[in-house]
Structure formats: structure tokens, C-alpha cells
Design a protein around this motif. Sequence first.
Motif, PDB file in Angstrom:
ATOM      1  N   ALA A 194       0.869  -1.176   0.000  1.00  0.00           N
ATOM      2  CA  ALA A 194       0.000   0.000   0.000  1.00  0.00           C
ATOM      3  C   ALA A 194       0.904   1.223   0.000  1.00  0.00           C
ATOM      4  O   ALA A 194       2.140   1.094  -0.006  1.00  0.00           O
ATOM      5  CB  ALA A 194      -0.911  -0.005   1.231  1.00  0.00           C
ATOM      6  N   ASP A 195       0.324   2.396  -0.017  1.00  0.00           N
ATOM      7  CA  ASP A 195       1.113   3.616   0.054  1.00  0.00           C
ATOM      8  C   ASP A 195       1.548   3.801   1.510  1.00  0.00           C
ATOM      9  O   ASP A 195       0.697   4.008   2.391  1.00  0.00           O
ATOM     10  CB  ASP A 195       0.261   4.811  -0.392  1.00  0.00           C
ATOM     11  N   PRO A 196       2.848   3.702   1.808  1.00  0.00           N
ATOM     12  CA  PRO A 196       3.289   3.796   3.209  1.00  0.00           C
ATOM     13  C   PRO A 196       2.938   5.125   3.871  1.00  0.00           C
ATOM     14  O   PRO A 196       2.713   5.176   5.077  1.00  0.00           O
ATOM     15  CB  PRO A 196       4.801   3.593   3.122  1.00  0.00           C
ATOM     16  N   TRP A 197       2.856   6.204   3.070  1.00  0.00           N
ATOM     17  CA  TRP A 197       2.510   7.515   3.638  1.00  0.00           C
ATOM     18  C   TRP A 197       1.057   7.539   4.083  1.00  0.00           C
ATOM     19  O   TRP A 197       0.728   8.071   5.161  1.00  0.00           O
ATOM     20  CB  TRP A 197       2.787   8.626   2.630  1.00  0.00           C
ATOM     21  N   ASP A 198       0.180   6.943   3.271  1.00  0.00           N
ATOM     22  CA  ASP A 198      -1.237   6.881   3.646  1.00  0.00           C
ATOM     23  C   ASP A 198      -1.429   6.010   4.889  1.00  0.00           C
ATOM     24  O   ASP A 198      -2.198   6.363   5.795  1.00  0.00           O
ATOM     25  CB  ASP A 198      -2.076   6.316   2.498  1.00  0.00           C
ATOM     26  N   VAL A 199      -0.754   4.876   4.918  1.00  0.00           N
ATOM     27  CA  VAL A 199      -0.885   3.975   6.068  1.00  0.00           C
ATOM     28  C   VAL A 199      -0.318   4.642   7.323  1.00  0.00           C
ATOM     29  O   VAL A 199      -0.894   4.536   8.415  1.00  0.00           O
ATOM     30  CB  VAL A 199      -0.173   2.634   5.803  1.00  0.00           C
ATOM     31  N   ALA A 200       0.804   5.348   7.181  1.00  0.00           N
ATOM     32  CA  ALA A 200       1.403   6.046   8.322  1.00  0.00           C
ATOM     33  C   ALA A 200       0.439   7.082   8.887  1.00  0.00           C
ATOM     34  O   ALA A 200       0.284   7.208  10.113  1.00  0.00           O
ATOM     35  CB  ALA A 200       2.714   6.707   7.907  1.00  0.00           C
ATOM     36  N   MET A 201      -0.239   7.833   8.008  1.00  0.00           N
ATOM     37  CA  MET A 201      -1.196   8.828   8.470  1.00  0.00           C
ATOM     38  C   MET A 201      -2.382   8.172   9.168  1.00  0.00           C
ATOM     39  O   MET A 201      -2.907   8.677  10.163  1.00  0.00           O
ATOM     40  CB  MET A 201      -1.665   9.696   7.300  1.00  0.00           C
ATOM     41  N   THR A 202      -2.811   7.020   8.665  1.00  0.00           N
ATOM     42  CA  THR A 202      -3.918   6.295   9.293  1.00  0.00           C
ATOM     43  C   THR A 202      -3.546   5.869  10.709  1.00  0.00           C
ATOM     44  O   THR A 202      -4.330   6.044  11.658  1.00  0.00           O
ATOM     45  CB  THR A 202      -4.307   5.063   8.456  1.00  0.00           C
ATOM     46  N   LEU A 203      -2.341   5.313  10.860  1.00  0.00           N
ATOM     47  CA  LEU A 203      -1.888   4.881  12.184  1.00  0.00           C
ATOM     48  C   LEU A 203      -1.708   6.070  13.125  1.00  0.00           C
ATOM     49  O   LEU A 203      -2.081   6.008  14.301  1.00  0.00           O
ATOM     50  CB  LEU A 203      -0.578   4.104  12.062  1.00  0.00           C
ATOM     51  N   TRP A 204      -1.135   7.142  12.590  1.00  0.00           N
ATOM     52  CA  TRP A 204      -0.938   8.334  13.401  1.00  0.00           C
ATOM     53  C   TRP A 204      -2.289   8.913  13.825  1.00  0.00           C
ATOM     54  O   TRP A 204      -2.484   9.327  14.965  1.00  0.00           O
ATOM     55  CB  TRP A 204      -0.123   9.361  12.624  1.00  0.00           C
ATOM     56  N   GLY A 205      -3.240   8.924  12.888  1.00  0.00           N
ATOM     57  CA  GLY A 205      -4.570   9.437  13.197  1.00  0.00           C
ATOM     58  C   GLY A 205      -5.239   8.637  14.301  1.00  0.00           C
ATOM     59  O   GLY A 205      -5.891   9.194  15.195  1.00  0.00           O
ATOM     60  N   LEU A 206      -5.065   7.321  14.257  1.00  0.00           N
ATOM     61  CA  LEU A 206      -5.623   6.466  15.302  1.00  0.00           C
ATOM     62  C   LEU A 206      -4.988   6.794  16.653  1.00  0.00           C
ATOM     63  O   LEU A 206      -5.687   7.021  17.646  1.00  0.00           O
ATOM     64  CB  LEU A 206      -5.397   4.991  14.959  1.00  0.00           C
ATOM     65  N   GLY A 207      -3.661   6.812  16.676  1.00  0.00           N
ATOM     66  CA  GLY A 207      -2.962   7.087  17.927  1.00  0.00           C
ATOM     67  C   GLY A 207      -3.306   8.457  18.474  1.00  0.00           C
ATOM     68  O   GLY A 207      -3.623   8.616  19.668  1.00  0.00           O
ATOM     69  N   HIS A 208      -3.266   9.469  17.610  1.00  0.00           N
ATOM     70  CA  HIS A 208      -3.545  10.830  18.053  1.00  0.00           C
ATOM     71  C   HIS A 208      -4.984  10.982  18.522  1.00  0.00           C
ATOM     72  O   HIS A 208      -5.250  11.629  19.542  1.00  0.00           O
ATOM     73  CB  HIS A 208      -3.279  11.829  16.928  1.00  0.00           C
ATOM     74  N   GLY A 209      -5.905  10.376  17.794  1.00  0.00           N
ATOM     75  CA  GLY A 209      -7.313  10.476  18.167  1.00  0.00           C
ATOM     76  C   GLY A 209      -7.573   9.893  19.542  1.00  0.00           C
ATOM     77  O   GLY A 209      -8.305  10.485  20.354  1.00  0.00           O
ATOM     78  N   LEU A 210      -6.987   8.740  19.825  1.00  0.00           N
ATOM     79  CA  LEU A 210      -7.164   8.120  21.137  1.00  0.00           C
ATOM     80  C   LEU A 210      -6.582   8.999  22.240  1.00  0.00           C
ATOM     81  O   LEU A 210      -7.198   9.186  23.294  1.00  0.00           O
ATOM     82  CB  LEU A 210      -6.507   6.737  21.154  1.00  0.00           C
ATOM     83  N   ILE A 211      -5.389   9.541  21.994  1.00  0.00           N
ATOM     84  CA  ILE A 211      -4.752  10.397  22.997  1.00  0.00           C
ATOM     85  C   ILE A 211      -5.582  11.656  23.231  1.00  0.00           C
ATOM     86  O   ILE A 211      -5.794  12.082  24.374  1.00  0.00           O
ATOM     87  CB  ILE A 211      -3.325  10.767  22.563  1.00  0.00           C
TER      88      ILE A 211
END
Length: 200
Positions: free
Chosen positions: A151-168
Motif C-alpha cells: 500500500a502507500d506507506p505515507w497513507d498507512v502512516a497517516m492512518t496509524l498516526w490518526g488512530l494514535g492521536h485520536g485516542l490520545i
Amino acid sequence: MHVYTVYMPRLSTPEKILRAARKLMDSGGADAVSMRRVAEAVGITPMAIYRHFPNREALLKRISDDSFASVAQGWEKRSKHRDVYKGLLKSLEQYLDYAQTHPNLFDHAFSVRRDDARRFPEDFRDRQSPTFNVIADKLAEGMERGLFRRADPWDVAMTLWGLGHGLIALYRAGRFNYDEKQFRAFYLKSLETAFDGIKQ
């Protein structure tokens, strides 16, 4: 018997200004950082600060940039784990560490709209974010080794970051009835669930 004297390097005026501003930020948030308060902490006049920083916004930006660079070094070290998956998880756990250790700086850096903030996708794909680069590079490595689905690593990185940031952000807003230890366990489990979705 020899007595050795240890000489600590003297801080330059800009370094003293940044240190004082960082302490004010940590204790009271961005609103607590004023040129007058910083000047009082350093022992100089407010006008003297402008010789090194053109305005308050430039000072706050420098604090954020320095913090990002420091966090990126820690992420880079943790990401070098032989297990790519664990390296990613360790790096994203440090994002939580950063938020809990420096909550006011975290809020200013990621939760307040700023005109100078990096924007996805262009700024990130241009590798302007030292922290985001670590995650995207580790994902790309995992994909290249066949550990993660292509997949596009930049898109996946943003998805993971969004999850982590949203929870925090939700935790900091009081939306979890967990103590820090319980929330950390939930945060890591949520990331592991996300990783399960990209594994080969």
C-alpha cells in the motif's frame, strides 16, 4: 588527592531564551509564553529577545521544531528493533510518552490550528516531518520484506498516526474512565488491532 572541577558549557542567550520558554510552555501552555515572562526568567529585557526571535510565533515554532527533532531521534532508536512490527509499535508508544510527559507542548503542536503546520500529503511526502518519516520508512521496509500488505506507506502512516492521536486526544479530553496504565494498555491494543489489518 586530585580534585577535578567539571565545567558545564555556558548557554548562549538564544538557548537560555528557549529553555525558559519551554519551561513556561510545559507548566502553563502556549498562553503562558510571553516575551515579558521569558525575559524575566532569563534576566534580560523583552526587547533583547527580538534580537534572536522576530516575534512570539517564531519562538513558539522553534520550541515545537526542536521538540519534534528530539522526539524523532527517540523514534528512530526505537524503530531499529529487529522486529519491524515491534519497532513500529515502540515508536508509536513513544508518541503517547511524549503526550503524557509534555501535554501542553503536545496540544500546541498537534491540537491547535497553526498556519505554519505541515500538511498532508505534500509536506509529509517531501519528508518535512522528522517524526512521520520514521513511521513511513518502517512501513515501507515492512512492505518491501513482505511483512505488510502493499500500500502507500505515507497513507498507512497517516492512518496509524490518526488512530494514535485520536485516542490520545480523547483521553486528554476526559472521554476515558481509565488511569494512565489502563489507557496505555488500550492504546497499544488498538494499534496492534490496526497492525493486524496490514499484515500479510
